[in-house]
Design a protein around this motif. Sequence first.
Motif, mmCIF file in Angstrom:
data_model
loop_
_atom_site.group_PDB
_atom_site.id
_atom_site.type_symbol
_atom_site.label_atom_id
_atom_site.label_comp_id
_atom_site.label_asym_id
_atom_site.label_seq_id
_atom_site.Cartn_x
_atom_site.Cartn_y
_atom_site.Cartn_z
ATOM 1 N N ASN A 471 0.869 -1.350 0.061
ATOM 2 C CA ASN A 471 0.098 0.029 -0.128
ATOM 3 C C ASN A 471 0.917 1.531 -0.046
ATOM 4 N N LYS A 472 1.862 1.315 0.681
ATOM 5 C CA LYS A 472 2.747 2.422 0.725
ATOM 6 C C LYS A 472 3.385 2.683 -0.484
ATOM 7 N N GLN A 473 3.868 1.679 -1.318
ATOM 8 C CA GLN A 473 4.438 2.012 -2.864
ATOM 9 C C GLN A 473 3.276 2.152 -3.556
ATOM 10 N N ILE A 474 2.109 1.846 -3.485
ATOM 11 C CA ILE A 474 0.896 2.417 -4.317
ATOM 12 C C ILE A 474 0.807 3.992 -3.889
ATOM 13 N N TYR A 475 0.917 4.208 -2.676
ATOM 14 C CA TYR A 475 0.879 5.639 -2.369
ATOM 15 C C TYR A 475 1.602 6.610 -2.804
ATOM 16 N N ILE A 476 2.893 6.294 -2.923
ATOM 17 C CA ILE A 476 4.098 7.187 -3.509
ATOM 18 C C ILE A 476 3.823 7.143 -4.840
ATOM 19 N N ALA A 477 3.478 5.935 -5.494
ATOM 20 C CA ALA A 477 3.208 6.042 -6.917
ATOM 21 C C ALA A 477 2.105 6.826 -7.352
ATOM 22 N N THR A 478 1.300 7.122 -6.560
ATOM 23 C CA THR A 478 0.099 7.762 -7.020
ATOM 24 C C THR A 478 0.175 9.279 -6.720
ATOM 25 N N LYS A 479 0.866 9.381 -5.564
ATOM 26 C CA LYS A 479 1.276 10.875 -5.089
ATOM 27 C C LYS A 479 2.113 11.350 -6.269
ATOM 28 N N LEU A 480 3.191 10.670 -6.598
ATOM 29 C CA LEU A 480 4.260 10.964 -7.633
ATOM 30 C C LEU A 480 3.549 11.353 -8.973
ATOM 31 N N SER A 481 2.539 10.575 -9.338
ATOM 32 C CA SER A 481 1.821 10.450 -10.660
ATOM 33 C C SER A 481 1.055 11.882 -10.705
ATOM 34 N N GLY A 482 0.393 12.169 -9.550
ATOM 35 C CA GLY A 482 -0.539 13.354 -9.400
ATOM 36 C C GLY A 482 0.184 14.710 -9.250
ATOM 37 N N GLN A 483 1.536 14.617 -8.863
ATOM 38 C CA GLN A 483 2.460 15.809 -8.999
ATOM 39 C C GLN A 483 3.077 16.008 -10.289
ATOM 40 N N MET A 484 3.272 14.968 -11.019
ATOM 41 C CA MET A 484 3.719 15.227 -12.579
ATOM 42 C C MET A 484 2.763 16.064 -13.355
ATOM 43 N N MET A 502 -8.708 12.469 -15.293
ATOM 44 C CA MET A 502 -8.912 11.138 -15.272
ATOM 45 C C MET A 502 -7.963 10.508 -14.032
ATOM 46 N N PHE A 503 -6.838 11.030 -13.786
ATOM 47 C CA PHE A 503 -6.076 10.741 -12.711
ATOM 48 C C PHE A 503 -6.979 10.547 -11.236
ATOM 49 N N TYR A 504 -7.747 11.614 -11.112
ATOM 50 C CA TYR A 504 -8.760 11.603 -9.890
ATOM 51 C C TYR A 504 -9.786 10.476 -10.070
ATOM 52 N N TYR A 505 -10.295 10.521 -11.312
ATOM 53 C CA TYR A 505 -11.310 9.387 -11.380
ATOM 54 C C TYR A 505 -10.591 7.868 -11.184
ATOM 55 N N LYS A 506 -9.541 7.804 -11.736
ATOM 56 C CA LYS A 506 -8.701 6.555 -11.463
ATOM 57 C C LYS A 506 -8.425 6.286 -10.043
ATOM 58 N N THR A 507 -8.161 7.365 -9.448
ATOM 59 C CA THR A 507 -7.726 6.900 -7.968
ATOM 60 C C THR A 507 -8.988 7.265 -7.006
ATOM 61 N N CYS A 508 -10.349 7.470 -7.711
ATOM 62 C CA CYS A 508 -11.489 7.462 -6.792
ATOM 63 C C CYS A 508 -11.687 8.922 -6.134
ATOM 64 N N LYS A 509 -11.150 9.889 -6.599
ATOM 65 C CA LYS A 509 -11.309 11.135 -6.132
ATOM 66 C C LYS A 509 -12.447 11.860 -6.982
ATOM 67 N N PHE A 510 -13.510 11.472 -6.946
ATOM 68 C CA PHE A 510 -14.756 12.011 -7.962
ATOM 69 C C PHE A 510 -15.061 13.331 -7.799
ATOM 70 N N THR A 511 -14.916 13.738 -6.376
ATOM 71 C CA THR A 511 -15.397 15.148 -6.296
ATOM 72 C C THR A 511 -14.234 16.196 -6.649
ATOM 73 N N LYS A 512 -12.969 15.962 -6.475
ATOM 74 C CA LYS A 512 -11.792 16.504 -7.217
ATOM 75 C C LYS A 512 -11.835 16.539 -8.666
ATOM 76 N N ALA A 513 -12.387 15.545 -9.322
ATOM 77 C CA ALA A 513 -12.373 15.199 -10.732
ATOM 78 C C ALA A 513 -13.508 16.073 -11.016
ATOM 79 N N VAL A 514 -14.488 16.045 -10.598
ATOM 80 C CA VAL A 514 -15.823 17.004 -10.977
ATOM 81 C C VAL A 514 -15.266 18.487 -11.056
ATOM 82 N N ASN A 515 -14.586 19.042 -10.191
ATOM 83 C CA ASN A 515 -13.985 20.233 -9.948
ATOM 84 C C ASN A 515 -13.217 20.640 -11.057
ATOM 85 N N VAL A 516 -12.214 19.799 -11.382
ATOM 86 C CA VAL A 516 -11.482 19.742 -12.558
ATOM 87 C C VAL A 516 -12.336 19.950 -13.818
ATOM 88 N N LEU A 517 -13.170 19.175 -14.107
ATOM 89 C CA LEU A 517 -14.237 19.196 -15.402
ATOM 90 C C LEU A 517 -14.845 20.488 -15.126
#
Length: 658
Positions: A471-484, A502-517
Motif C-alpha cells: 500500500n505504501k508503494q502504491i501511495y507513493i506512486a499515486t502521489k508522484l503521478s499526481g504531482q507530475m 482522469m487521474f482523480y477518477y482512476k484514484t476514486c477522487k470523484f469530487t476533485k475530478a468534477v471540480n477539474v471538469l
Amino acid sequence: MENILTGISQDMQHMSESAFHGLCLIAGTSQQVAIRRETADVEELLTIKTKPINRLYDMNIILSGSRREGFRFKGSDVDIMVWRNELRVITDVAQSKYYDPSKAGVLLSDISKSPPGFTLLQLGIQPISIDIDLRPVFVKMNDSLYVSSNGFKSFISLFVKPFFHVINHGPCTASFKYGIGIDRAFCFVCDFWPPSASSWIERCQSWPNSEVVNDVIRGGCHFVAIGHPLGQHEDIEWRISFSKAEQKCVNAMNHCQFLTYGLLKLFLKEVINQQCEENEELLCSYHIKTAILWAVQQNTLTHWCPQNLLVGFWACFKLLLKWVYNGICPNFFIPQNNMFLSKIYGSAQEKLFLELHKLYEKGLSCLLQCQSIRSCIIDVLSNPRLSICTDESVIRWEGYIDEELFYASFISEMCPKVESRFVETLNALEQLIGLSLTQHQVVHLQKLTVACLQTISATILHKKCNAQFLNKQIYIATKLSGQMLKLAAKFGCVSDMLYIAMFYYKTCKFTKAVNVLKMTKASLARPYLMYNGHVDSVRYLEAVGGKSWSIKRKQAVACDITLDCTITYIDELKPVQQFAQQYGDPDYELEKLEISVFVMLHFLEFLCYKHSDITLSQDALKKLQFLVRYGKEPYVCDINRDIYLQILGICHLMAGPH
C-alpha cells in the motif's frame, strides 16, 4: 497572353510579388518555416541527450526530406533516416583510432571500385560487437568482407515486418499510416566529410557562408542501401547521402529562394509529371533540389527578392532544361556523379526534352497550368493595378503563427515507457532548458516536457496498479503521478487538465475530478478558443493578441487527448484502446489514440457524476450522444467517429435501462 507575361520588367515584378504572396500562403511565411525547422532541431537535440526508446531497438531516428527542410505540402511523404550509433563508417583506416572497439563497430568506405557518389562498405579491422547479427548481409570479394546493400535491405524488411507492412522503395522501406506515405532509410552514419566531395568546399566562395560550410563538414554524411545501376557491384554498393548537408544548405537560403524551390516542386508535380504516365516520371524532387542549389551557389541572380521570384524560377527551369538536353545532372556535392546517367537517356531523354521545351516556349504562361499558383497569375493579369502585399506579418495573421507552433507534431516517439529511462529523459529535458534556445524551441520543449510527464505519470500508475505492491508503494506512486500531471498542466494547454481529471477518477477522487471538469468546461467554452487550428480570429486577437505564447496556450488553446494504447489510463477506456488497435490502419499497428477533447469531457462527466448525481450523469450522456452522432469538425472528426461510438456504447451499457 504570352506577350503579356513576358512583358516589361514592372509587370514581371508585379507578377513575382503576387506569386510570393501566394506561395507564402501555400508553403508558409519565413516565421512558419522557422518554427517547423527549429522544433525539429530541438527534438534532434533531445535524441542526442537520450537514445530514443522505440520498437526498432535502439536506433537514432531523425526527420529528413522536404518536411525537415520546412515544407508541409499536402500528400507529400514523410522521410525518416534511421541508423545505429554503434556502427560507424570511416573513409580512411587512420580514422578508426577515434572509436573504442568495445563500443563501436567500424566499416571502411572504399570508393575505388564504384562510380562517383557510390562506395563499397568493407568490414574494418575492428570487430563489430553489437546485439544484431549482421553476418547474413556480408559478402566475400577478393578475400575481404563487404556489406551488401541488397542483403541489408532484405534484412531490414524482415526486421521491421512484425511492426508494419512495408515495401522496398529505392533505398527505403515504404509504409503507410492513415494514407500518409512514410519512407524510412535505414543507413550507416559517417562522422567525416567524404574526400570525393572535397570540391564542394572549394566552390563555396560566396554561398553558403563559412559557418554553414563548417557545420556541413562537421556533420559528415550517411550511406544508404542502393547501388549504381551501371556499377560493376550494384548489389553491394551504397550511395553516399548528403541529406543532412542538403538540409543545412536549404536552411541557408533566404525565404524568396526557399519559395522558389517550393514553386519548382509544385511545378514538377502539377505540370511536368502530369504530362507523364506514373511509371514514366523521369524527373523527381531531388533533381529540382539540385537545380535550385546550383542556381543559388552560382549567383544566377544577384539578389533574390519577392520582386524577381519568377525570374529565379525561370532561371532554374532553364538550367533543368539544359541538363535534360545534355543528359547530365551533376550532383551538388559530387559533380562527377551524373544523376541522369541510368534513367534519362536515349528516347526517354528526347521525349522529356520535347515536353519541357513546349513549356519553355510558352514562357511564364506555363505557370497557368500549375493549379496551386494559377490564381496568383490570373489576378494580376486581370487587374494590373491590383495592390499586392509582400509583408509576411500581414499575409499570415498572428493566429496562423500560433497554430504552427502549438500544433507542431513530434518527429518520433520521445516519451519513455521504461522506468529505468524516466530520470534520464527528464534530466535531458532539463539540460536542454539550459541551452541557448529560440522562443519557438522553448515553447516546443515545454510541449515535449508536458507529453513526457503525462506518459511517465500514466506508466507509473498503470504498472503500480496492475502488479502486487505494498500500500505504501502504491501511495507513493499515486502521489508522484499526481504531482507530475499538475506540473505538466502548468506548462500545458486547456485540454491538459483532463489528464488530471482522469487521474482523480482512476484514484476514486470523484469530487476533485468534477471540480477539474467544471474548470476545464468553462475554459473550453471561451469564444476565442483555438482548437485544432479552428478559431474565431477576431475574438482570439481581442482576447490574447500580442500576449506571450505561454499565456495563449494556457488560456486559449486546446488539443485532442492523446492516449498510449499500451497504457491503461482508466478501465473504461481499455476496450476503446483495444478496439482502435484491432480495427485501425491494417498496415500499421496503432500505438496512439487521439480523442476529441469535447468527447472526453462529456465522457468523464458521465463517469464522475455517476458516483454523485445521476441526473447530471444522464445530462452528460445526452450531450455526448448528440456530439458523437451529429457533431462536425473540429469537434468530431469523421475518421474517429467509430471510436467515439464505442465510447458512447460503453456509457449506455454502464447507464443501464432508463
